[in-house]
Motif scaffolding. Structure first.
Motif, PDB file in Angstrom:
ATOM      1  N   ARG A 489       3.390 -19.381  13.159  1.00 46.27           N
ATOM      2  CA  ARG A 489       2.625 -18.127  13.098  1.00 46.27           C
ATOM      3  C   ARG A 489       1.418 -18.266  12.179  1.00 46.27           C
ATOM      4  N   ASN A 492      -1.267 -20.519  13.970  1.00 51.19           N
ATOM      5  CA  ASN A 492      -1.895 -19.980  15.179  1.00 51.19           C
ATOM      6  C   ASN A 492      -2.587 -18.640  14.964  1.00 51.19           C
ATOM      7  N   TYR A 493      -2.133 -17.886  13.967  1.00 51.92           N
ATOM      8  CA  TYR A 493      -2.685 -16.540  13.790  1.00 51.92           C
ATOM      9  C   TYR A 493      -3.374 -16.359  12.437  1.00 51.92           C
ATOM     10  N   SER A 496      -2.383 -13.955   9.298  1.00 51.02           N
ATOM     11  CA  SER A 496      -2.633 -12.519   9.355  1.00 51.02           C
ATOM     12  C   SER A 496      -1.405 -11.755   8.895  1.00 51.02           C
ATOM     13  N   PHE A 499       1.292 -10.857  11.473  1.00 53.12           N
ATOM     14  CA  PHE A 499       2.208 -11.871  11.990  1.00 53.12           C
ATOM     15  C   PHE A 499       2.989 -12.564  10.878  1.00 53.12           C
ATOM     16  N   PHE A 573      -6.341 -11.716  14.038  1.00 54.14           N
ATOM     17  CA  PHE A 573      -5.955 -13.123  13.929  1.00 54.14           C
ATOM     18  C   PHE A 573      -7.034 -13.996  14.553  1.00 54.14           C
ATOM     19  N   THR A 574      -7.048 -15.256  14.156  1.00 53.79           N
ATOM     20  CA  THR A 574      -7.997 -16.234  14.688  1.00 53.79           C
ATOM     21  C   THR A 574      -7.250 -17.527  14.980  1.00 53.79           C
ATOM     22  N   PHE A 575      -7.337 -18.002  16.226  1.00 56.56           N
ATOM     23  CA  PHE A 575      -6.691 -19.266  16.599  1.00 56.56           C
ATOM     24  C   PHE A 575      -7.547 -20.423  16.081  1.00 56.56           C
ATOM     25  N   GLY A 648      -3.462 -10.019  21.937  1.00 62.51           N
ATOM     26  CA  GLY A 648      -4.348 -10.180  20.788  1.00 62.51           C
ATOM     27  C   GLY A 648      -5.421  -9.119  20.680  1.00 62.51           C
ATOM     28  N   ARG A 658      -7.097 -11.653  24.675  1.00 64.89           N
ATOM     29  CA  ARG A 658      -6.825 -12.856  23.888  1.00 64.89           C
ATOM     30  C   ARG A 658      -5.332 -13.058  23.740  1.00 64.89           C
ATOM     31  N   ASP A 660      -2.151 -16.541  23.783  1.00 61.28           N
ATOM     32  CA  ASP A 660      -1.853 -17.966  23.807  1.00 61.28           C
ATOM     33  C   ASP A 660      -0.740 -18.260  24.802  1.00 61.28           C
TER      34      ASP A 660
END
Length: 829
Positions: A489, A492-493, A496, A499, A573-575, A648, A658, A660
Motif C-alpha cells: 500500500r 503503490n499509493y 496516503s 490507505f 494517492f500517486t502511483f 482512485g 485511475r 491498478d
C-alpha cells in the motif's frame, strides 16, 4: 500448533500418528506400484456410486445413460472391509497452552468428544432438534455475555462437528483480549455449568424454537429453487455416511410437529455431555505467555467446585421491548412513478425525496434484497478526522444503530429473517440487507429506525470496541503478511493516509463523540438516498410498507451531507512513475513467500463503459494465462489471482478513472525472483503477440456462463440496477443507463478478438509492461543463527585443520545466538 492439538485430541488412536490424507514424505517417495496397489484395493465398484442431479426432462433416460456407461464394468477385485479406527475416551481432561507469536489473537477452545449419533428414527431426529436448540440457546448467551460490561471475551460460540468417521465433538471457541484466556475459559465453563444447574428460561427456548422454525420455513418455501449441488451433496452423504434422505417436505413436517413439544428441560440435558470428565480437551492460545497449563487446570477445578456447591447464580434476563417502532410514522406519498420495461423494474420518487426502485423476481420464493446508497463518504473527511469517522460504523454498531442494543435486538428479531447492515466507504454511504417477503415490514422498520435514531457513545460500549480494535491491530503487527501488505500500500499509493494501515497511535486519536456525530449525519437525510429492492415482492403489499417506513422518514429542514457526484474528492494517492522491486523480510514460524506485481491503470474518458468491460475480460485472461504458465508449465505455484482497483478518482461523469491491476501468487521463497520475471515475460508476450483464438473463446465462454448463471440470481440484478444508477452516463433515466451498460458489454463481446485484445492490453496496461510496475515480495527473515551459517561453512573449508579456531568461532556463534534470544525475550516481557 494445529498438529500438536490434533495429537492431543486423538491420543491413543491411529489418527494421532497422522492424518488420513497421509504424509508429505509418502507423496515425495511413493512408487507407482504402491499407487496401483492402493487403487486396486479401494477403487472397486463396491465402494463407488454415481449421483446425478439436474434439470433432466426425465430421470429414466439418465438412468439408462448411467447403465450404458457403467453397467458393463466388472469388479475383479476383492472387497476388503473398510477399517474402523477407534478413538479411546478419557475421564481426565487434557490441557494444552500454546504460545504462538503469529497467532491472530488470544483464544480458547474446549472440545468434548463422543461417538457420532445415529439418525434412523423420528426419535433420533427429535434428539437432533433438541441438540440444535441447545447450541442455539447457548450461543445466544455467549453473545449477550460478550456485550456486557468488562466481557470475558470478544466472541464465543458452540457447535457440533464430526471430527473423524466414528467421532464427533461439541466444540466451544472464544476469542479474547491478550492475557485473557484464563478468564475466558472460566466464563465458558461457568455458563455450561449454569445451564446444568438451572437450565434455560422459557423465553430463551421460545426464541431458539422460533429461529429453527424460521429456517425450515424458508427452506420449504424455496424447495423448488434448491441448488442441484445441495441435493447432490445430500445424496453423497447418504452413500458415504448412511445419512437418511427424507426430503424438505417431510423435514418441515417433522419440525412443525416436534418443535413445540421439546421442553426447556429436554434441551438443557445436553449440558450433561459437556462435562470435563467427558473426554474433554482444553486448548488456550496466546501470542505471548501469560499463563500456564496449571492455571487452566485450576480454573476447571474451581468451576467444578462452584457447581457442586451450587454457588453459581441463575441467568439474569434483559427486558425485551415488544415493538421495533414504538410510534408509527405518517406514510409518505408517491410523487412520481416510472416503469422501466427493459429492466423490469419500477421506480418511485417519494415525497421525502427518497428514490426507491423495486424489481419483482421468482428466483427464490423466500428472498428479498435491498440496498440504499448516497454519495459522499470518507473521501470528504479532513485527515484530522479520518480515523474517528472511519470507526463510526463500528462504534455505532456496538451501541445499536436501530434504537436498541444488539443483544436486545437479537431477541426482538427472533424468528424473523430480517438483517440490515451499514457501511461508510470512500465515496458512498450504504445500508443493505435481506429478508423474507413475510419479514419485509420488519426490515423496513429497521431502516426507519436507522434514520431516526441518534447514536450516543456510552463509556462501556466504546471501551469494548476499542479493546477489539487494539487486539486486531496487535494481531496484524504479529502477522508476517501484514508487513508485506502494508509495504504494498505504501509503495503503490504514496503512503496516503487513506490507505495507510491503522496503528495504535491512530486508535488513540479516535474521538467516539465525533464518530457518532458523523454516523448520525450519514443516515439522516432520506432525500439523498436511492434504494434498490429485488426479490419475491408483491407490490400490493410492498408499496404500502415502502410508503409507511421509507416514505415516513422525516426530511430535515436543511440538507445533510448532500453531495453532487461530480464535486466529490478523489482519493489522495500517486502511483510510482518508475519500476520498483522490493523485498519485505518478516519473521515466520514456517517459511512462506507471497508476491504482488502491480501495474497502474488510467482509463481515459470516452468509451468508458466499454473500457471497464475490457478490463474485466483482460483480468480474467491474465489470470488464466499466468496460471497456465506458472502452474502447469513451470509447476511452481498452486494458484494465481488478478485483482482490479478502479476507485482512485471520484465517480464523476467526465473525469478519467485511475486505479491498478495486481497479480498475486505464492511460491517457494528460493524462486520468487525467477517467477516474477516469468510472469512479466508472459504479460509482455501477450502485449506483443496477442492472445490466441482459443484464449479469447475461452474467456468469452467463461464470461457468458457467469452472466447466464448470474441472471438467475437476485444479487446479480440488484448489482446491475445499482451500477446503472451509479454509471457516469446516468442522468435521471434508469432504463437508458441500463441499456447503455448492456450495449457496452455486447460491443466488447462482439469485438473481442486476438488483435483487439492485444490492443487493449497495450492501451490499458503500461506498454511494454516492464516500463512501469511495482513488485513486492514477502520472504522469511533469516534467524541470527542462519545468517552465521555461511561463516561456519567458510571456516570449515579454510581452517578445518585448526580445531581451536573452529571451536572458538562456534562458541562465539552460540554466545551471539544466546544473547539474541535473551534480548528478544527481554523485549517480549
Amino acid at each position: 500448533m494445529q498438529d500438536a492439538h490434533w495429537v492431543l485430541l486423538m491420543e491413543g488412536s491411529k489418527y494421532a500418528e497422522r492424518l488420513p490424507i497421509g504424509t508429505e514424505k509418502v507423496i515425495r517417495t511413493v512408487s507407482s506400484e504402491t499407487v496401483k496397489g492402493f487403487y486396486q484395493k479401494w477403487y472397486s465398484l463396491h465402494n463407488m456410486a454415481v449421483v446425478a442431479v439436474g434439470d433432466f426432462p426425465d430421470t429414466k433416460s439418465v438412468v439408462e445413460l448411467i447403465q450404458e456407461h457403467f453397467g458393463h464394468k466388472v469388479d475383479s477385485f476383492e472387497h476388503p472391509p473398510l477399517p474402523a479406527f477407534t478413538v479411546p475416551s478419557h475421564e481426565e481432561p487434557r490441557f494444552s497452552y500454546f504460545v504462538e507469536r503469529e497467532a491472530a489473537g488470544s483464544a480458547v477452545m474446549i472440545s468434548y468428544k463422543m461417538p457420532v449419533d445415529e439418525l434412523k428414527t423420528v426419535k433420533d431426529y427429535r434428539d437432533l432438534l433438541a441438540e440444535s436448540m441447545f447450541l442455539q440457546a447457548l450461543n445466544q448467551r455467549f453473545f449477550k455475555l460478550s456485550r456486557r460490561k468488562d466481557p470475558p471475551y470478544f466472541s464465543c460460540s458452540a457447535a457440533a462437528d464430526v471430527l473423524v468417521r466414528p467421532l464427533k465433538a461439541y466444540v466451544m471457541t472464544s476469542s479474547c483480549k491478550e492475557r485473557g484466556t484464563v478468564e475466558a475459559l472460566e466464563s465458558m465453563l461457568m455458563e455450561v455449568a449454569r445451564v446444568r444447574l438451572y437450565g434455560f428460561t422459557d423465553r430463551e427456548i421460545s426464541v431458539v424454537r422460533a429461529l429453527l422454525m424460521s429456517e425450515i420455513e424458508s427452506a420449504y418455501l424455496e424447495r423448488e429453487q434448491t441448488q442441484s449441488t445441495s441435493l447432490r451433496d445430500e445424496l453423497i452423504q447418504h452413500f458415504l455416511r448412511d445419512e437418511p434422505v427424507i426430503g424438505i417436505e417431510y423435514e418441515a413436517q417433522l419440525h412443525k410437529t416436534l418443535l413445540p413439544y421439546i421442553s426447556a428441560a429436554e434441551v438443557a440435558k445436553f449440558a450433561e455431555k459437556l462435562k470435563i470428565s467427558s473426554s474433554c480437551v482444553i486448548k488456550a492460545i496466546e501470542p505471548r505467555a501469560s499463563a500456564k497449563v496449571d492455571d487452566l487446570k485450576d480454573v476447571a477445578s474451581k468451576v467444578n467446585s462452584l457447581e457442586d456447591a451450587r454457588s453459581i447464580t441463575p441467568w439474569a434476563e434483559e427486558q425485551i421491548p415488544e415493538e421495533i417502532v414504538s410510534v408509527m410514522p405518517d406514510p409518505g406519498s408517491i410523487v412520481q412513478q416510472v416503469e422501466n420495461t427493459n429492466v423490469g423494474a419500477t421506480e418511485l420518487n417519494l415525497s421525502n425525496g427518497m428514490r426507491v426502485c423495486y424489481k419483482c423476481t421468482d428466483f427464490l420464493d423466500d428472498q428479498v434484497l435491498f440496498t440504499g446508497f448516497s454519495y459522499g463518504g470518507l473521501s470528504e473527511i479532513p485527515e484530522e478526522d479520518y480515523y474517528s469517522c472511519s470507526m463510526a460504523a463500528t462504534i455505532a454498531g456496538e451501541i445499536g444503530v436501530y434504537g436498541y442494543r444488539p443483544s436486545v435486538l437479537m431477541d426482538m428479531l427472533a424468528g424473523k429473517r430480517a438483517e440490515v447492515g451499514t457501511k461508510i466507504g470512500a465515496y458512498m454511504r450504504t445500508f443493505a440487507g435481506d429478508c423474507s417477503p413475510t419479514d419485509l415490514e420488519t426490515a423496513l422498520q429497521l431502516v426507519y429506525q436507522l434514520f431516526t435514531t441518534n447514536v450516543a457513545p456510552g463509556e462501556e460500549d466504546v471501551k469494548i470496541v476499542m479493546q477489539m480494535a487494539e487486539e486486531a491491530v496487535r494481531a496484524q503487527e504479529r502477522d508476517p503478511y501484514t508487513a508485506f501488505a502494508n509495504r504494498v500500500r505504501e509503495l503503490n499509493y504514496g503512503n496516503s493516509y487513506f490507505f495507510r494501515p491503522i496503528k495504535m497511535t491512530d486508535l488513540r486519536r479516535v474521538d467516539p463523540l465525533r464518530a457518532c456525530e458523523y454516523f448520525n449525519s450519514c443516515f439522516k437525510d432520506p432525500s439523498t438516498f436511492t434504494v434498490v429492492i429485488v426479490g419475491s415482492i408483491n407490490p400490493s403489499i410492498a408499496v404500502p410498507l415502502i410508503l409507511q417506513y421509507l416514505g415516513g422518514i422525516p426530511k430535515p429542514s436543511e440538507p445533510i451531507l448532500r453531495y453532487n457526484r461530480d464535486d466529490l474528492k478523489g482519493l489522495p494517492f500517486t502511483f510510482p512513475t518508475r519500476t520498483t522491486r522490493e523485498v519485505v523480510h518478516s519473521p515466520m514460524v514456517e517459511e512462506q513467500c507471497s508476491v504482488q506485481i502491480c501495474f497502474p491503470v488510467e482509463l481515459k474518458n470516452g468509451n468508458m463503459v466499454e473500457e471497464i468491460h475490457y478490463v474485466g475480460f483482460l483480468s480474467k485472461l491474465l489470470e488464466t494465462k499466468l496460471l497456465q504458465t506458472l502452474r502447469f508449465k513451470h509447476g511452481q505455484i498452486y494458484s494465481a489471482g488478478v485483482s482490479v482497483f478502479l476507485g482512485g478518482n471520484r465517480p464523476s461523469r467526465t473525469g478519467d478513472i485511475r486505479g491498478d491491476i495486481s497479480v498475486n501468487f505464492s511460491c517457494d521463497p528460493e524462486i520468487s525472483s525467477k517467477l516474477v520475471d516469468v510472469a512479466l515475460d508472459e504479460i509482455q508476450r501477450l502485449q506483443e503477440e496477442g492472445p490466441s483464438d482459443q484464449d479469447v473463446s475461452s474467456i468469452l465462454e467463461i464470461e457468458q456462463r457467469a452472466h447466464e448463471n448470474g441472471s438467475q440470481e437476485n444479487y446479480f440484478w440488484q448489482d446491475r440496477i445499482l451500477r446503472s444508477y451509479q454509471s457516469r452516463v446516468y442522468s435521471g433515466d434508469l432504463g437508458s443507463s441500463f441499456q447503455y451498460q448492456d450495449e457496452g458489454r455486447t460491443k466488447v463481446r462482439e469485438s473481442l478478438t486476438p488483435s483487439t485484445g492485444q490492443a487493449a492490453l497495450q492501451r490499458i496496461l503500461p506498454f511494454p509492461c516492464k516500463k512501469q510496475y511495482t513488485v513486492v515480495v514477502l520472504l522469511p527473515q533469516k534467524s541470527r543463527f542462519r545468517i552465521l551459517e555461511p561463516l561456519f561453512r567458510f571456516a570449515r573449508t579454510k581452517y578445518s585443520h585448526e580445531a581451536k579456531i573452529l571451536a572458538g568461532m562456534a562458541s562465539v556463534a552460540v554466545l551471539a545466538f544466546g544473547v539474541w534470544r535473551y534480548s528478544r525475550n527481554a523485549r517480549k516481557s
